[in-house]
Design an enzyme around this catalytic site. Structure first.
Site, PDB file in Angstrom:
ATOM      1  N   PHE A 128     -10.302 -23.799  96.361  1.00  0.00           N
ATOM      2  CA  PHE A 128      -8.873 -23.460  96.394  1.00  0.00           C
ATOM      3  C   PHE A 128      -8.167 -24.074  97.598  1.00  0.00           C
ATOM      4  O   PHE A 128      -6.944 -24.259  97.559  1.00  0.00           O
ATOM      5  CB  PHE A 128      -8.692 -21.936  96.521  1.00  0.00           C
ATOM      6  CG  PHE A 128      -9.106 -21.148  95.320  1.00  0.00           C
ATOM      7  CD1 PHE A 128      -8.292 -21.093  94.193  1.00  0.00           C
ATOM      8  CD2 PHE A 128     -10.301 -20.445  95.304  1.00  0.00           C
ATOM      9  CE1 PHE A 128      -8.668 -20.356  93.083  1.00  0.00           C
ATOM     10  CE2 PHE A 128     -10.688 -19.713  94.205  1.00  0.00           C
ATOM     11  CZ  PHE A 128      -9.869 -19.668  93.090  1.00  0.00           C
TER      12      PHE A 128
ATOM     13  N   SER B 135      -3.034 -28.167  88.835  1.00  0.00           N
ATOM     14  CA  SER B 135      -1.715 -27.570  88.634  1.00  0.00           C
ATOM     15  C   SER B 135      -0.996 -28.206  87.449  1.00  0.00           C
ATOM     16  O   SER B 135      -1.180 -29.400  87.161  1.00  0.00           O
ATOM     17  CB  SER B 135      -0.882 -27.804  89.902  1.00  0.00           C
ATOM     18  OG  SER B 135       0.460 -27.501  89.663  1.00  0.00           O
TER      19      SER B 135
ATOM     20  N   TYR C 147       2.513 -33.475  97.234  1.00  0.00           N
ATOM     21  CA  TYR C 147       1.639 -32.364  96.818  1.00  0.00           C
ATOM     22  C   TYR C 147       1.134 -32.592  95.391  1.00  0.00           C
ATOM     23  O   TYR C 147      -0.068 -32.542  95.115  1.00  0.00           O
ATOM     24  CB  TYR C 147       2.372 -31.019  96.909  1.00  0.00           C
ATOM     25  CG  TYR C 147       1.635 -29.913  96.184  1.00  0.00           C
ATOM     26  CD1 TYR C 147       0.464 -29.386  96.710  1.00  0.00           C
ATOM     27  CD2 TYR C 147       2.086 -29.426  94.948  1.00  0.00           C
ATOM     28  CE1 TYR C 147      -0.248 -28.395  96.028  1.00  0.00           C
ATOM     29  CE2 TYR C 147       1.395 -28.444  94.266  1.00  0.00           C
ATOM     30  CZ  TYR C 147       0.227 -27.931  94.803  1.00  0.00           C
ATOM     31  OH  TYR C 147      -0.480 -26.970  94.119  1.00  0.00           O
TER      32      TYR C 147
ATOM     33  N   LYS D 173      -2.861 -33.549  93.567  1.00  0.00           N
ATOM     34  CA  LYS D 173      -3.576 -32.928  92.439  1.00  0.00           C
ATOM     35  C   LYS D 173      -3.996 -34.004  91.429  1.00  0.00           C
ATOM     36  O   LYS D 173      -5.087 -33.957  90.869  1.00  0.00           O
ATOM     37  CB  LYS D 173      -2.709 -31.870  91.758  1.00  0.00           C
ATOM     38  CG  LYS D 173      -2.410 -30.655  92.637  1.00  0.00           C
ATOM     39  CD  LYS D 173      -3.661 -29.893  93.020  1.00  0.00           C
ATOM     40  CE  LYS D 173      -3.385 -28.714  93.930  1.00  0.00           C
ATOM     41  NZ  LYS D 173      -4.591 -28.183  94.581  1.00  0.00           N
TER      42      LYS D 173
HETATM   43  P1  NAD Z   1      -2.919 -20.193  99.600  1.00  0.00           P
HETATM   44  O1  NAD Z   1      -2.218 -21.020 100.629  1.00  0.00           O
HETATM   45  O2  NAD Z   1      -2.616 -18.751  99.533  1.00  0.00           O
HETATM   46  O3  NAD Z   1      -4.504 -20.353  99.779  1.00  0.00           O
HETATM   47  C1  NAD Z   1      -5.101 -21.545 100.242  1.00  0.00           C
HETATM   48  C2  NAD Z   1      -6.067 -21.160 101.350  1.00  0.00           C
HETATM   49  O4  NAD Z   1      -6.722 -22.344 101.824  1.00  0.00           O
HETATM   50  C3  NAD Z   1      -5.373 -20.534 102.565  1.00  0.00           C
HETATM   51  O5  NAD Z   1      -6.006 -19.315 102.890  1.00  0.00           O
HETATM   52  C4  NAD Z   1      -5.545 -21.572 103.701  1.00  0.00           C
HETATM   53  O6  NAD Z   1      -5.707 -20.936 104.950  1.00  0.00           O
HETATM   54  C5  NAD Z   1      -6.805 -22.307 103.248  1.00  0.00           C
HETATM   55  N1  NAD Z   1      -6.920 -23.717 103.669  1.00  0.00           N
HETATM   56  C6  NAD Z   1      -6.002 -24.716 103.502  1.00  0.00           C
HETATM   57  N2  NAD Z   1      -6.500 -25.868 103.986  1.00  0.00           N
HETATM   58  C7  NAD Z   1      -7.752 -25.598 104.464  1.00  0.00           C
HETATM   59  C8  NAD Z   1      -8.772 -26.383 105.074  1.00  0.00           C
HETATM   60  N3  NAD Z   1      -8.620 -27.695 105.316  1.00  0.00           N
HETATM   61  N4  NAD Z   1      -9.926 -25.775 105.450  1.00  0.00           N
HETATM   62  C9  NAD Z   1     -10.123 -24.447 105.228  1.00  0.00           C
HETATM   63  N5  NAD Z   1      -9.188 -23.668 104.648  1.00  0.00           N
HETATM   64  C10 NAD Z   1      -8.023 -24.235 104.268  1.00  0.00           C
HETATM   65  O7  NAD Z   1      -2.673 -20.906  98.193  1.00  0.00           O
HETATM   66  P2  NAD Z   1      -2.908 -20.355  96.716  1.00  0.00           P
HETATM   67  O8  NAD Z   1      -1.596 -20.044  96.130  1.00  0.00           O
HETATM   68  O9  NAD Z   1      -3.969 -19.340  96.714  1.00  0.00           O
HETATM   69  O10 NAD Z   1      -3.412 -21.689  96.024  1.00  0.00           O
HETATM   70  C11 NAD Z   1      -4.793 -21.975  95.882  1.00  0.00           C
HETATM   71  C12 NAD Z   1      -4.950 -23.325  95.203  1.00  0.00           C
HETATM   72  O11 NAD Z   1      -4.296 -23.301  93.943  1.00  0.00           O
HETATM   73  C13 NAD Z   1      -4.357 -24.495  95.970  1.00  0.00           C
HETATM   74  O12 NAD Z   1      -5.209 -25.615  95.803  1.00  0.00           O
HETATM   75  C14 NAD Z   1      -3.025 -24.732  95.261  1.00  0.00           C
HETATM   76  O13 NAD Z   1      -2.611 -26.060  95.379  1.00  0.00           O
HETATM   77  C15 NAD Z   1      -3.406 -24.393  93.835  1.00  0.00           C
HETATM   78  N6  NAD Z   1      -2.259 -23.986  93.006  1.00  0.00           N
HETATM   79  C16 NAD Z   1      -1.483 -22.943  93.411  1.00  0.00           C
HETATM   80  C17 NAD Z   1      -0.383 -22.573  92.647  1.00  0.00           C
HETATM   81  C18 NAD Z   1       0.514 -21.437  93.076  1.00  0.00           C
HETATM   82  O14 NAD Z   1       1.629 -21.325  92.556  1.00  0.00           O
HETATM   83  N7  NAD Z   1       0.107 -20.577  93.985  1.00  0.00           N
HETATM   84  C19 NAD Z   1      -0.078 -23.274  91.456  1.00  0.00           C
HETATM   85  C20 NAD Z   1      -0.903 -24.328  91.075  1.00  0.00           C
HETATM   86  C21 NAD Z   1      -2.011 -24.677  91.849  1.00  0.00           C
END
Ligand code: NAD
Ligand code: UDP
Length: 343
Positions: free
Chosen positions: A83, A127, A152, A156
């Protein structure tokens, strides 16, 4: 199943809900998160819900040496759910290199580690943004990528290509890429949820903060789209339903049911809702009145996108179960929990 799963970004929004579902199914979990967009206290919420505490390692996955030291210690990893990424579209336009650096280096470091340490299964957070404005709705997994609207979105698209090339070149590696539509809501316990830093970009945290009085008004971006009520349409999916699809994906690979080395699934409800419908459903389910104003369109927004979920239904045997009103109520309960905690 007491296999050990690495969840990167496991203290984040979707990651934390997935950790809960994995632990509920008997998996052991180790989280790596650098807390760049989450808090360590999320682990307390997970422990309270599941009665168990996941292992937690705080570091940056872009640090390859540190990651490989980790793989040397956690020898028995069965799968990785990845994630960890930066996810703010607007910020990625201002700081593209920060996004390419974080989102792609972390991915490549993990894949290299999987090959070296023989970890066979990988689930990736992709995504619906890869589809842009699709030519056909609902959009299925065969639809071509559109030119990404933002760095961004591009990370993906590139990530999926990197994963494809890597599984093609390595016989013992299997991957599933999950294309999320719009994840919303929180765990029904209101002990974990989304923790937006600063002003939220996404619709639902903006709505709950407006209802809680943190923001004066919700701006609805555009009411002259070619949709029934003029506001834009998305496919909003409950985060717990979304989390469960990750558990199903892991089991599918463990049970060797994958049809190919890289499988791709849409994760949505299959139903589009307009911004206005979300506002109305929020007011109905919570009894709160929202102060909103129609303003101009937001740059880069697509008009309408929702998922064809036939393939995920058929192959994963998964579908979203929690309704929109219940989901919006869970988001509101989480917002109220956060406000009480801050008092
Ligand atoms: P989020 O920011 O809540 O969680 C991501 C976590 O990754 C965070 O806790 C952050 O501290 C950690 N992180 C980031 N870079 C890091 C690194 N280099 N090393 C260690 N930790 C790291 O985001 P989310 O909403 O839970 O999204 C999770 C995934 O889902 C992401 O890849 C995001 O792109 C994808 N996504 C999210 C959505 C959405 O709407 N939330 C939609 C489509 C895809
Ligand atoms: N939106 C809105 N006001 C806001 C935030 C979002 O009207 O304060 C709209 C946005 O234009 C889009 C929908 O809500 O049509 C979902 O936006 P979000 O940013 O949550 O998801 P995405 O655009 O990435 O699908």
């Amino acid at each position: 199943m007491n296999k050990l799963i690495l969840v990167t970004g496991g203290t984040g929004y979707i990651g934390s809900h997935t950790v809960v579902e994995l632990m509920n199914e008997g998996f052991d979990v180790v989280i790596i998160d650098n807390l760049s967009n989450s808090e360590k206290s999320v682990l307390n919420g997970i422990a309270e819900i599941t009665g168990r505490r996941p292992f937690f390692e705080q570091f940056d996955i872009c640090d390859k040496k540190r990651l490989h030291d980790f793989f040397r210690i956690y020898k028995k990893l069965d799968s990785i759910i990845h994630f960890a990424a930066y996810k703010a579209v607007g910020e990625s336009i201002e700081k593209p290199l920060m996004y390419y650096q974080n989102n792609l280096t972390s991915l490549m470091n993990l894949l290299e580690g999987m090959i070296e340490f023989k970890i066979p299964h990988f689930v990736f957070s992709s995504s619906a943004t890869v589809y842009g404005q699709p030519d056909q709705l609902p959009v299925n997994e065969e639809a071509p990528f559109k030119t990404a609207d933002s760095p961004y979105g591009n990370t993906k698209q590139i990530a999926e290509e990197i994963i494809r090339d890597t599984v093609n070149a390595n016989d013992n590696l299997k991957a599933i890429s999950l294309r999320y539509f719009n994840p919303i809501g929180a765990h029904s316990s209101a002990l974990i949820g989304e923790l937006p830093r600063g002003v939220p970009n996404n619709l639902v945290p903006f709505i709950t903060q407006t209802a809680a009085g943190v923001r004066n008004e919700l701006k609805i971006f555009g009411d002259d789209y070619n949709t029934p009520d003029g506001t834009a349409i998305r496919d909003y999916i409950n985060v717990v339903d979304l989390a469960k699809a990750h558990v199903v994906s892991i089991k599918r690979m463990i049970e060797q049911k994958s049809k190919s080395d890289l499988e791709i699934f849409n994760l949505g409800t299959g139903k589009g809702s307009s911004v206005m419908e979300i506002v109305n459903a929020f007011e109905k389910s919570t009894g709160e009145k929202l102060n909103y104003k129609i303003v101009g369109k937001r740059a880069g927004d697509v008009e309408s996108v929702y998922a064809d979920i036939t393939y995920a239904n058929k192959e994963l045997g998964w579908k979203a179960e929690i309704g929109l009103e219940e989901t919006l109520l869970s988001a509101w309960n989480w917002e109220k929990y956060l406000r009480n905690k801050k008092r």
